[in-house]
Design a protein around this motif. Sequence first.
Motif, PDB file in Angstrom:
ATOM      1  N   ALA A 155       0.814  -1.209   0.000  1.00 50.17           N
ATOM      2  CA  ALA A 155       0.000   0.000   0.000  1.00 50.17           C
ATOM      3  C   ALA A 155       0.853   1.267   0.000  1.00 50.17           C
ATOM      4  N   TYR A 156       2.055   1.190   0.541  1.00 50.22           N
ATOM      5  CA  TYR A 156       2.868   2.396   0.656  1.00 50.22           C
ATOM      6  C   TYR A 156       3.249   2.993  -0.696  1.00 50.22           C
ATOM      7  N   LEU A 157       3.239   2.200  -1.770  1.00 45.70           N
ATOM      8  CA  LEU A 157       3.590   2.752  -3.084  1.00 45.70           C
ATOM      9  C   LEU A 157       2.607   3.854  -3.485  1.00 45.70           C
ATOM     10  N   ALA A 158       1.332   3.577  -3.368  1.00 47.50           N
ATOM     11  CA  ALA A 158       0.310   4.580  -3.715  1.00 47.50           C
ATOM     12  C   ALA A 158       0.270   5.700  -2.677  1.00 47.50           C
ATOM     13  N   MET A 159       0.415   5.351  -1.411  1.00 48.11           N
ATOM     14  CA  MET A 159       0.346   6.360  -0.361  1.00 48.11           C
ATOM     15  C   MET A 159       1.525   7.334  -0.452  1.00 48.11           C
ATOM     16  N   ALA A 160       2.694   6.831  -0.822  1.00 48.02           N
ATOM     17  CA  ALA A 160       3.860   7.708  -0.978  1.00 48.02           C
ATOM     18  C   ALA A 160       3.666   8.653  -2.159  1.00 48.02           C
ATOM     19  N   GLU A 161       3.107   8.139  -3.256  1.00 47.98           N
ATOM     20  CA  GLU A 161       2.838   8.978  -4.423  1.00 47.98           C
ATOM     21  C   GLU A 161       1.822  10.062  -4.087  1.00 47.98           C
ATOM     22  N   LEU A 162       0.782   9.685  -3.364  1.00 49.02           N
ATOM     23  CA  LEU A 162      -0.245  10.637  -2.948  1.00 49.02           C
ATOM     24  C   LEU A 162       0.366  11.720  -2.056  1.00 49.02           C
ATOM     25  N   ALA A 163       1.161  11.315  -1.073  1.00 44.36           N
ATOM     26  CA  ALA A 163       1.791  12.277  -0.159  1.00 44.36           C
ATOM     27  C   ALA A 163       2.758  13.200  -0.903  1.00 44.36           C
ATOM     28  N   SER A 164       3.479  12.649  -1.858  1.00 39.23           N
ATOM     29  CA  SER A 164       4.421  13.449  -2.633  1.00 39.23           C
ATOM     30  C   SER A 164       3.706  14.532  -3.441  1.00 39.23           C
ATOM     31  N   TRP A 165       2.624  14.165  -4.097  1.00 38.88           N
ATOM     32  CA  TRP A 165       1.872  15.148  -4.877  1.00 38.88           C
ATOM     33  C   TRP A 165       1.176  16.160  -3.979  1.00 38.88           C
ATOM     34  N   GLN A 166       0.689  15.723  -2.818  1.00 40.81           N
ATOM     35  CA  GLN A 166       0.073  16.672  -1.888  1.00 40.81           C
ATOM     36  C   GLN A 166       1.105  17.696  -1.418  1.00 40.81           C
ATOM     37  N   ALA A 167       2.327  17.252  -1.126  1.00 42.63           N
ATOM     38  CA  ALA A 167       3.382  18.169  -0.706  1.00 42.63           C
ATOM     39  C   ALA A 167       3.740  19.133  -1.836  1.00 42.63           C
ATOM     40  N   THR A 168       3.757  18.629  -3.060  1.00 41.91           N
ATOM     41  CA  THR A 168       4.034  19.496  -4.212  1.00 41.91           C
ATOM     42  C   THR A 168       2.949  20.561  -4.338  1.00 41.91           C
ATOM     43  N   ALA A 169       1.698  20.155  -4.210  1.00 36.13           N
ATOM     44  CA  ALA A 169       0.595  21.113  -4.305  1.00 36.13           C
ATOM     45  C   ALA A 169       0.678  22.145  -3.185  1.00 36.13           C
ATOM     46  N   ALA A 170       1.033  21.714  -1.987  1.00 38.66           N
ATOM     47  CA  ALA A 170       1.174  22.650  -0.871  1.00 38.66           C
ATOM     48  C   ALA A 170       2.299  23.648  -1.144  1.00 38.66           C
ATOM     49  N   ALA A 171       3.406  23.174  -1.701  1.00 40.93           N
ATOM     50  CA  ALA A 171       4.527  24.065  -2.030  1.00 40.93           C
ATOM     51  C   ALA A 171       4.110  25.060  -3.103  1.00 40.93           C
ATOM     52  N   MET A 172       3.366  24.590  -4.091  1.00 39.23           N
ATOM     53  CA  MET A 172       2.886  25.489  -5.150  1.00 39.23           C
ATOM     54  C   MET A 172       1.936  26.533  -4.555  1.00 39.23           C
ATOM     55  N   ALA A 173       1.085  26.110  -3.643  1.00 39.86           N
ATOM     56  CA  ALA A 173       0.158  27.047  -3.002  1.00 39.86           C
ATOM     57  C   ALA A 173       0.904  28.089  -2.171  1.00 39.86           C
ATOM     58  N   ASP A 174       2.065  27.712  -1.641  1.00 32.77           N
ATOM     59  CA  ASP A 174       2.885  28.640  -0.860  1.00 32.77           C
ATOM     60  C   ASP A 174       3.713  29.570  -1.739  1.00 32.77           C
ATOM     61  N   GLY A 175       3.592  29.422  -3.052  1.00 30.36           N
ATOM     62  CA  GLY A 175       4.281  30.327  -3.961  1.00 30.36           C
ATOM     63  C   GLY A 175       5.538  29.773  -4.593  1.00 30.36           C
TER      64      GLY A 175
END
Length: 151
Positions: A113-133
Motif C-alpha cells: 500500500a505504501y507505493l500509492a500512499m507515498a505517491e499521494l503524499a508526494s503530490w500533496q506536498a508538491t501542491a502545498a509548495a505550489m500554493a505557498d508560492g
Amino acid sequence: MSIILDRKVFQSSELSRQPLPVFAAATDAPVEITRRDDVPLVLMSLRESDARDRLLELAAHIIAITVDEDSRPLGERFADVFNWMWALDAVDREQCALDLIRASRASFATKKAYLAMAELASWQATAAAMADGLRNDPVDWLGDFAPVQKP
C-alpha cells in the motif's frame, strides 16, 4: 496475471506457546494463523490495516473518477475529489492523476500500500509548495564572473 507473494504462516498453537516470533513477524507483514477446525486468521499491525484501508479508499475514488462519463480532462475530475490538486497547474494535474493511477496499480499488484500512499503524499506536498508560492520559474543567473586577484 496475479503474483502471490510469500506470506508467513503460523499454527495457532505456535501463537499460544511462543507468541513473540509470531508478533515479530506480524509487525513486518501480515501473517496467517491456521486453526485446526476453523478458517485461518490474519494477524497484522494496525499500521498495515490502516494503510490498506487508505489504499482501498483511494482506489474507490479512482474508480469513481475514471468510470464517470464526464468529458473534462482527467486532472480536473481528480481535482474535484482531491481539492488540493487545484493548486497544481493543468499539466501537473494530469500528471498527478496518471501517477496516482499507476502507483495504485503497483500497490495492488505487489500488495504494498505504501507505493500509492507515498505517491499521494508526494503530490500533496508538491501542491502545498505550489500554493505557498514555490514555482518552477527560470532562474536568472548573474552574468560572467570576473576573475579576482589573490588577496
